[in-house]
Design a protein around this motif. Structure first.
Motif, short mmCIF file in Angstrom:
data_model
loop_
_atom_site.label_atom_id
_atom_site.label_comp_id
_atom_site.label_asym_id
_atom_site.label_seq_id
_atom_site.Cartn_x
_atom_site.Cartn_y
_atom_site.Cartn_z
N THR A 201 0.78 -1.06 0.27
CA THR A 201 -0.10 -0.03 -0.04
C THR A 201 0.95 1.39 0.19
OG1 THR A 201 0.07 -0.08 2.32
CG2 THR A 201 -1.81 -1.05 1.13
N LYS A 202 2.20 1.21 0.37
CA LYS A 202 3.02 2.25 0.40
C LYS A 202 4.46 1.66 -0.13
CE LYS A 202 2.98 5.57 3.18
NZ LYS A 202 2.91 6.37 4.54
N VAL A 203 5.24 2.30 -0.74
CA VAL A 203 6.46 1.91 -1.31
C VAL A 203 7.50 3.08 -0.76
CG1 VAL A 203 8.15 1.42 -3.37
CG2 VAL A 203 5.60 0.59 -3.01
N VAL A 204 8.77 2.82 -0.29
CA VAL A 204 9.80 3.87 -0.05
C VAL A 204 10.92 3.44 -0.96
CG1 VAL A 204 8.90 4.54 2.29
CG2 VAL A 204 10.61 2.95 1.95
N HIS A 205 11.50 4.24 -1.72
CA HIS A 205 12.67 4.14 -2.42
C HIS A 205 13.76 4.65 -1.69
CE1 HIS A 205 15.63 4.99 -5.72
NE2 HIS A 205 15.18 3.71 -6.25
N VAL A 206 14.88 3.78 -1.47
CA VAL A 206 16.09 4.07 -0.64
C VAL A 206 17.43 3.94 -1.46
CG1 VAL A 206 17.35 3.73 1.56
CG2 VAL A 206 14.91 3.43 1.63
N ASN A 207 17.87 5.22 -1.78
CA ASN A 207 19.35 5.18 -2.22
C ASN A 207 20.12 6.34 -1.41
OD1 ASN A 207 21.48 4.70 -3.72
ND2 ASN A 207 20.55 5.41 -5.86
N LYS A 208 20.38 6.06 -0.42
CA LYS A 208 20.85 7.11 0.58
C LYS A 208 20.06 8.09 1.17
CE LYS A 208 25.17 10.42 0.89
NZ LYS A 208 25.99 10.93 -0.15
N THR A 209 19.27 8.53 0.29
CA THR A 209 18.13 9.40 0.68
C THR A 209 16.63 8.60 0.66
OG1 THR A 209 17.85 10.47 -1.50
CG2 THR A 209 19.02 11.47 0.41
N LEU A 210 15.55 9.15 0.87
CA LEU A 210 14.44 8.28 1.01
C LEU A 210 13.26 9.05 0.31
CD1 LEU A 210 12.75 5.98 3.56
CD2 LEU A 210 11.45 7.77 2.54
N TYR A 211 12.55 8.33 -0.57
CA TYR A 211 11.23 9.01 -1.22
C TYR A 211 10.20 7.90 -1.06
CZ TYR A 211 14.11 12.20 -3.74
OH TYR A 211 14.98 13.32 -4.25
N ILE A 212 9.09 8.68 -0.63
CA ILE A 212 7.71 7.81 -0.20
C ILE A 212 7.00 7.84 -1.36
CG2 ILE A 212 5.96 7.73 1.50
CD1 ILE A 212 7.60 9.27 3.33
N HIS A 213 6.13 6.76 -1.88
CA HIS A 213 5.29 6.72 -2.84
C HIS A 213 4.10 5.75 -2.05
CE1 HIS A 213 8.29 7.80 -5.72
NE2 HIS A 213 9.12 7.16 -5.15
N ASP A 214 2.79 6.46 -2.24
CA ASP A 214 1.57 5.72 -2.19
C ASP A 214 1.59 4.96 -3.72
OD1 ASP A 214 0.78 6.33 0.26
OD2 ASP A 214 -0.10 8.19 -0.54
#
Length: 253
Positions: free
Chosen positions: A204-217
């Motif tokens: 239901t939620k995805v976070v992309h991590v590559n040193k920093t983090l971005y949140i995606h519904d």
């Protein structure tokens, strides 16, 4: 309202290398959270910080309003299937009973009630009848189900998993995610996944991590506008924008 996981301005350094930088994330256990990103991007490090295996260099992590180690009895962690000693002769039932250690006041013989809980959790993950099998004789996917049963036996509120499908074929990956989705009805699920397509179908939620983090519904294709004014474009957008609409035949066991 207090979040079940609250991460504020988290940094983590290894020696002089910045592994994670200014991470902010909130999570509540009704969500199915998938953590994705490239190898070496900091996914496993973030997971270990969430559960208290690592301490932040700066910033803070709170689970249920406390430091992770203060509430470790309320969470469960399923690492990657390493099986360092594949010949260790431990039975499935004994592995699952280990999940009761955090709830037990002693290392005495497990009670009848604890064994009933273990049997119930083994059945819940679809492994009924394997109670007396040796763990090393199971397939990778079967072992991961037993580790999940062990986590369930400790009555955790949130289940954390580090790439549980890494050594499982495609059909097994789908079965695993279906199991986790059903478990998410009663407990939180936070998973690191290398299979982004499958994760997008269940999270239901995805976070992309590559040193920093971005949140995606998880985006809906029909309402998705291709990359307009996007400061960050990752696999979530790419796959969502190009996902096919074919009807695939059901898989049969």
């Amino acid at each position: 309202m207090q979040n079940d996981i609250d991460i504020q301005h988290l940094y983590f350094n290894y020696d002089n290398t910045v592994v994670l930088e200014d991470i902010n994330l909130t999570y509540n256990k009704n969500e199915f959270l998938a953590v994705i990103g490239p190898n070496g991007g900091g996914k496993s490090t973030l997971l270990k910080l969430m559960i208290g295996l690592l301490e932040p260099s700066h910033g803070e992590v709170r689970l249920f309003g406390e430091k992770p180690l203060m509430v470790s009895h309320n969470i469960a962690y399923v690492p990657q299937d390493t099986m360092a000693n594949k010949d260790f002769p431990i039975k499935v039932l004994d592995v699952v009973l280990m999940g009761r250690l955090s709830r037990s006041n002693s290392f005495a013989t497990y009670s009848k009630r604890y064994k009933e809980i273990a049997y119930a959790m083994i059945e819940r993950v679809g492994m009924k009848g394997f109670e007396n099998q040796k763990l090393h004789a199971l397939s990778g996917g079967q072992r991961q189900r037993i580790y999940i049963a062990r986590a369930l036996a400790c009555e955790a509120q949130i289940l954390f998993l580090d790439e549980p499908t890494a050594s499982i074929d495609t059909a097994g990956q789908i079965n695993m995610f279906q199991l986790l989705k059903s478990l998410n009805e009663t407990m939180g699920v936070v998973i690191i996944s290398h299979d982004i397509n499958v994760a997008l179908n269940y999270a239901t939620k995805v976070v992309h991590v590559n040193k920093t983090l971005y949140i995606h519904d998880v985006p809906k294709t029909q309402s998705f506008t291709l990359f307009q004014n996007q400061p960050h474009v990752c696999y979530v957008e790419l796959i969502s924008a190009t996902r096919c609409h074919h009807i695939h035949p059901e898989t049969h066991s």
